[in-house]
Design an enzyme around this catalytic site. Structure first.
Site, PDB file in Angstrom:
ATOM      1  N   CYS A 112      19.091 -25.599  41.224  1.00  0.00           N
ATOM      2  CA  CYS A 112      17.800 -24.925  41.103  1.00  0.00           C
ATOM      3  C   CYS A 112      16.984 -25.676  40.069  1.00  0.00           C
ATOM      4  O   CYS A 112      17.523 -26.073  39.030  1.00  0.00           O
ATOM      5  CB  CYS A 112      18.028 -23.487  40.651  1.00  0.00           C
ATOM      6  SG  CYS A 112      16.503 -22.563  40.364  1.00  0.00           S
ATOM      7  N   HIS A 155      17.593 -19.112  49.106  1.00  0.00           N
ATOM      8  CA  HIS A 155      17.498 -19.358  47.663  1.00  0.00           C
ATOM      9  C   HIS A 155      16.086 -19.042  47.151  1.00  0.00           C
ATOM     10  O   HIS A 155      15.925 -18.355  46.131  1.00  0.00           O
ATOM     11  CB  HIS A 155      17.862 -20.829  47.389  1.00  0.00           C
ATOM     12  CG  HIS A 155      17.776 -21.258  45.961  1.00  0.00           C
ATOM     13  ND1 HIS A 155      18.865 -21.683  45.231  1.00  0.00           N
ATOM     14  CD2 HIS A 155      16.709 -21.326  45.107  1.00  0.00           C
ATOM     15  CE1 HIS A 155      18.474 -21.992  43.994  1.00  0.00           C
ATOM     16  NE2 HIS A 155      17.166 -21.787  43.897  1.00  0.00           N
ATOM     17  N   GLU A 156      15.077 -19.525  47.871  1.00  0.00           N
ATOM     18  CA  GLU A 156      13.691 -19.326  47.400  1.00  0.00           C
ATOM     19  C   GLU A 156      13.235 -17.871  47.576  1.00  0.00           C
ATOM     20  O   GLU A 156      12.523 -17.339  46.716  1.00  0.00           O
ATOM     21  CB  GLU A 156      12.728 -20.278  48.118  1.00  0.00           C
ATOM     22  CG  GLU A 156      13.031 -21.773  47.938  1.00  0.00           C
ATOM     23  CD  GLU A 156      13.259 -22.198  46.500  1.00  0.00           C
ATOM     24  OE1 GLU A 156      12.657 -21.617  45.579  1.00  0.00           O
ATOM     25  OE2 GLU A 156      14.062 -23.128  46.287  1.00  0.00           O
ATOM     26  N   HIS A 159      14.319 -15.904  44.715  1.00  0.00           N
ATOM     27  CA  HIS A 159      13.442 -16.046  43.534  1.00  0.00           C
ATOM     28  C   HIS A 159      12.315 -15.003  43.560  1.00  0.00           C
ATOM     29  O   HIS A 159      11.915 -14.485  42.511  1.00  0.00           O
ATOM     30  CB  HIS A 159      12.811 -17.435  43.481  1.00  0.00           C
ATOM     31  CG  HIS A 159      13.663 -18.483  42.825  1.00  0.00           C
ATOM     32  ND1 HIS A 159      14.182 -18.338  41.562  1.00  0.00           N
ATOM     33  CD2 HIS A 159      14.076 -19.697  43.260  1.00  0.00           C
ATOM     34  CE1 HIS A 159      14.875 -19.424  41.242  1.00  0.00           C
ATOM     35  NE2 HIS A 159      14.834 -20.269  42.263  1.00  0.00           N
TER      36      HIS A 159
HETATM   37 NI    NI Z   1      15.735 -22.138  42.420  1.00  0.00          NI
END
Ligand code: NI
Length: 184
Positions: A112, A155-156, A159
Protein backbone atom coordinates in the site's frame (compact mmCIF):
# COMPACT_ATOMS: atom_id res chain seq x y z
CA UNK A 1 -2.13 22.23 -15.44
CA UNK A 2 -2.11 20.38 -12.19
CA UNK A 3 0.74 19.98 -9.77
CA UNK A 4 2.61 16.75 -9.77
CA UNK A 5 1.97 14.50 -6.80
CA UNK A 6 4.94 13.51 -4.71
CA UNK A 7 5.32 10.51 -2.46
CA UNK A 8 5.16 12.81 0.58
CA UNK A 9 1.66 13.97 -0.47
CA UNK A 10 0.32 10.49 0.25
CA UNK A 11 -0.92 10.00 3.82
CA UNK A 12 1.08 7.62 5.97
CA UNK A 13 -0.67 4.82 7.83
CA UNK A 14 -0.24 6.70 11.12
CA UNK A 15 -2.58 9.41 9.84
CA UNK A 16 -6.01 8.86 11.39
CA UNK A 17 -7.81 10.23 8.33
CA UNK A 18 -7.13 6.86 6.68
CA UNK A 19 -9.68 5.45 9.13
CA UNK A 20 -12.50 7.72 7.95
CA UNK A 21 -15.44 6.36 6.00
CA UNK A 22 -15.41 8.47 2.85
CA UNK A 23 -18.54 10.24 1.63
CA UNK A 24 -20.49 9.58 -1.57
CA UNK A 25 -19.70 11.97 -4.41
CA UNK A 26 -22.47 14.02 -6.02
CA UNK A 27 -22.52 15.04 -9.69
CA UNK A 28 -21.41 17.13 -11.42
CA UNK A 29 -18.05 16.51 -9.77
CA UNK A 30 -15.99 19.45 -8.60
CA UNK A 31 -13.15 20.47 -10.87
CA UNK A 32 -10.78 20.05 -7.96
CA UNK A 33 -11.66 16.37 -7.70
CA UNK A 34 -11.15 15.85 -11.43
CA UNK A 35 -7.72 17.46 -11.04
CA UNK A 36 -6.93 15.10 -8.16
CA UNK A 37 -7.94 12.11 -10.25
CA UNK A 38 -5.59 13.19 -13.04
CA UNK A 39 -2.77 13.68 -10.52
CA UNK A 40 -3.40 10.21 -9.08
CA UNK A 41 -3.29 8.60 -12.54
CA UNK A 42 -0.11 10.46 -13.40
CA UNK A 43 1.54 9.38 -10.15
CA UNK A 44 0.51 5.74 -10.47
CA UNK A 45 1.61 5.54 -14.10
CA UNK A 46 4.97 7.21 -13.56
CA UNK A 47 5.59 5.20 -10.41
CA UNK A 48 5.44 1.99 -12.45
CA UNK A 49 7.89 3.25 -15.08
CA UNK A 50 11.34 2.69 -13.58
CA UNK A 51 12.98 5.76 -15.13
CA UNK A 52 10.20 8.11 -14.06
CA UNK A 53 9.94 6.58 -10.61
CA UNK A 54 13.64 7.18 -10.06
CA UNK A 55 13.61 10.66 -11.52
CA UNK A 56 10.74 11.85 -9.32
CA UNK A 57 11.45 9.55 -6.37
CA UNK A 58 8.05 7.82 -6.52
CA UNK A 59 7.12 4.69 -4.62
CA UNK A 60 5.58 2.21 -7.04
CA UNK A 61 1.89 1.52 -6.69
CA UNK A 62 -1.04 0.53 -8.88
CA UNK A 63 -3.93 1.97 -6.95
CA UNK A 64 -4.89 5.03 -4.94
CA UNK A 65 -8.04 6.11 -3.13
CA UNK A 66 -8.87 9.80 -2.61
CA UNK A 67 -8.53 9.49 1.17
CA UNK A 68 -4.83 8.71 0.69
CA UNK A 69 -4.54 12.36 -0.33
CA UNK A 70 -6.65 13.36 2.67
CA UNK A 71 -9.84 13.71 0.61
CA UNK A 72 -12.70 11.76 2.24
CA UNK A 73 -14.66 11.17 -0.97
CA UNK A 74 -15.57 7.89 -2.60
CA UNK A 75 -13.42 7.71 -5.70
CA UNK A 76 -10.34 5.75 -6.65
CA UNK A 77 -7.95 5.16 -9.51
CA UNK A 78 -6.10 2.04 -10.61
CA UNK A 79 -3.35 1.90 -13.20
CA UNK A 80 -2.82 -1.72 -14.14
CA UNK A 81 0.26 -2.72 -16.08
CA UNK A 82 -0.63 -4.98 -18.99
CA UNK A 83 1.42 -6.42 -21.86
CA UNK A 84 1.28 -3.35 -24.07
CA UNK A 85 1.12 -0.57 -21.53
CA UNK A 86 -1.31 0.39 -18.81
CA UNK A 87 -5.06 0.07 -18.32
CA UNK A 88 -6.41 2.97 -16.32
CA UNK A 89 -9.55 2.75 -14.19
CA UNK A 90 -11.37 5.59 -12.48
CA UNK A 91 -14.50 4.83 -10.52
CA UNK A 92 -16.69 7.01 -8.34
CA UNK A 93 -18.96 5.65 -5.58
CA UNK A 94 -17.86 2.07 -6.36
CA UNK A 95 -19.65 -0.98 -4.99
CA UNK A 96 -18.80 -4.66 -5.34
CA UNK A 97 -22.02 -6.13 -6.71
CA UNK A 98 -20.83 -9.71 -7.11
CA UNK A 99 -17.83 -11.84 -6.31
CA UNK A 100 -16.40 -15.30 -6.85
CA UNK A 101 -16.48 -17.92 -4.15
CA UNK A 102 -12.80 -18.55 -4.78
CA UNK A 103 -10.34 -16.51 -2.76
CA UNK A 104 -6.75 -15.64 -3.53
CA UNK A 105 -3.92 -13.70 -1.89
CA UNK A 106 -0.72 -11.98 -2.96
CA UNK A 107 2.02 -14.42 -2.13
CA UNK A 108 4.69 -11.82 -1.36
CA UNK A 109 2.24 -9.84 0.76
CA UNK A 110 -0.02 -6.97 -0.20
CA UNK A 111 1.41 -3.49 -0.41
CA UNK A 112 0.00 0.00 0.00
CA UNK A 113 1.35 3.44 -0.84
CA UNK A 114 0.44 4.51 2.70
CA UNK A 115 2.35 1.65 4.32
CA UNK A 116 6.09 2.12 4.12
CA UNK A 117 7.11 -1.26 5.51
CA UNK A 118 6.81 -4.93 4.72
CA UNK A 119 3.79 -6.60 6.29
CA UNK A 120 3.76 -10.38 6.42
CA UNK A 121 0.55 -12.35 6.29
CA UNK A 122 -2.30 -13.48 4.14
CA UNK A 123 -4.96 -11.03 2.99
CA UNK A 124 -7.77 -13.16 1.54
CA UNK A 125 -9.45 -11.52 -1.45
CA UNK A 126 -12.08 -12.62 -3.94
CA UNK A 127 -10.47 -13.93 -7.14
CA UNK A 128 -13.08 -12.16 -9.27
CA UNK A 129 -15.34 -9.20 -8.59
CA UNK A 130 -17.80 -7.07 -10.48
CA UNK A 131 -17.71 -3.45 -9.44
CA UNK A 132 -20.41 -0.95 -10.22
CA UNK A 133 -20.12 2.80 -9.92
CA UNK A 134 -19.87 5.96 -11.99
CA UNK A 135 -17.38 7.64 -14.29
CA UNK A 136 -16.43 11.26 -13.65
CA UNK A 137 -19.37 12.44 -15.80
CA UNK A 138 -21.86 10.53 -13.67
CA UNK A 139 -22.51 7.72 -16.14
CA UNK A 140 -23.01 4.34 -14.56
CA UNK A 141 -20.17 1.91 -15.26
CA UNK A 142 -19.53 -1.72 -14.48
CA UNK A 143 -16.08 -3.30 -14.33
CA UNK A 144 -15.28 -7.01 -14.16
CA UNK A 145 -11.91 -7.70 -12.61
CA UNK A 146 -9.95 -10.83 -11.87
CA UNK A 147 -6.71 -11.79 -10.16
CA UNK A 148 -4.36 -8.88 -9.38
CA UNK A 149 -6.83 -6.30 -10.69
CA UNK A 150 -9.62 -7.75 -8.55
CA UNK A 151 -7.37 -7.47 -5.51
CA UNK A 152 -6.59 -3.85 -6.37
CA UNK A 153 -10.29 -2.96 -6.48
CA UNK A 154 -10.96 -4.67 -3.15
CA UNK A 155 -7.93 -2.96 -1.58
CA UNK A 156 -8.93 0.52 -2.79
CA UNK A 157 -12.63 0.13 -1.92
CA UNK A 158 -11.48 -0.88 1.56
CA UNK A 159 -9.70 2.50 1.82
CA UNK A 160 -13.04 4.25 1.18
CA UNK A 161 -14.35 2.45 4.27
CA UNK A 162 -11.34 3.22 6.45
CA UNK A 163 -9.99 -0.30 6.19
CA UNK A 164 -6.28 -1.08 5.75
CA UNK A 165 -5.13 -4.30 4.07
CA UNK A 166 -3.51 -5.60 7.25
CA UNK A 167 -6.83 -5.44 9.10
CA UNK A 168 -7.60 -8.67 7.21
CA UNK A 169 -4.53 -10.46 8.62
CA UNK A 170 -5.11 -12.57 11.69
CA UNK A 171 -2.54 -11.23 14.19
CA UNK A 172 -2.40 -14.56 16.04
CA UNK A 173 -1.94 -16.58 12.85
CA UNK A 174 -0.82 -14.32 9.98
CA UNK A 175 -0.56 -17.18 7.49
CA UNK A 176 -3.97 -18.63 8.23
CA UNK A 177 -5.64 -19.78 5.01
CA UNK A 178 -2.40 -20.53 3.21
CA UNK A 179 -3.65 -23.96 2.09
CA UNK A 180 -7.22 -22.84 1.63
CA UNK A 181 -6.72 -19.92 -0.75
CA UNK A 182 -4.76 -19.66 -3.98
CA UNK A 183 -1.53 -17.65 -4.03
CA UNK A 184 -0.92 -15.31 -6.95
NI1 NI B 1 -3.53 1.14 -0.09
Amino acid sequence: MTDMLKTKDILDEKDKRLRLVSKEVTFPMEKEDIDHINEMIEYLTNSQIEEEAEKYDLRPGMGMAAIQLGIPKRYLTIVHEVEDGFDTYVIVNPKIISNSVEKIYVEEGEGCLSVNREVDGIVPRFARVTVEGYDTDGNQIRIRAREELAIAFQHEIDHLNGVMFYDHIDPKDPFKGQNEYRAI
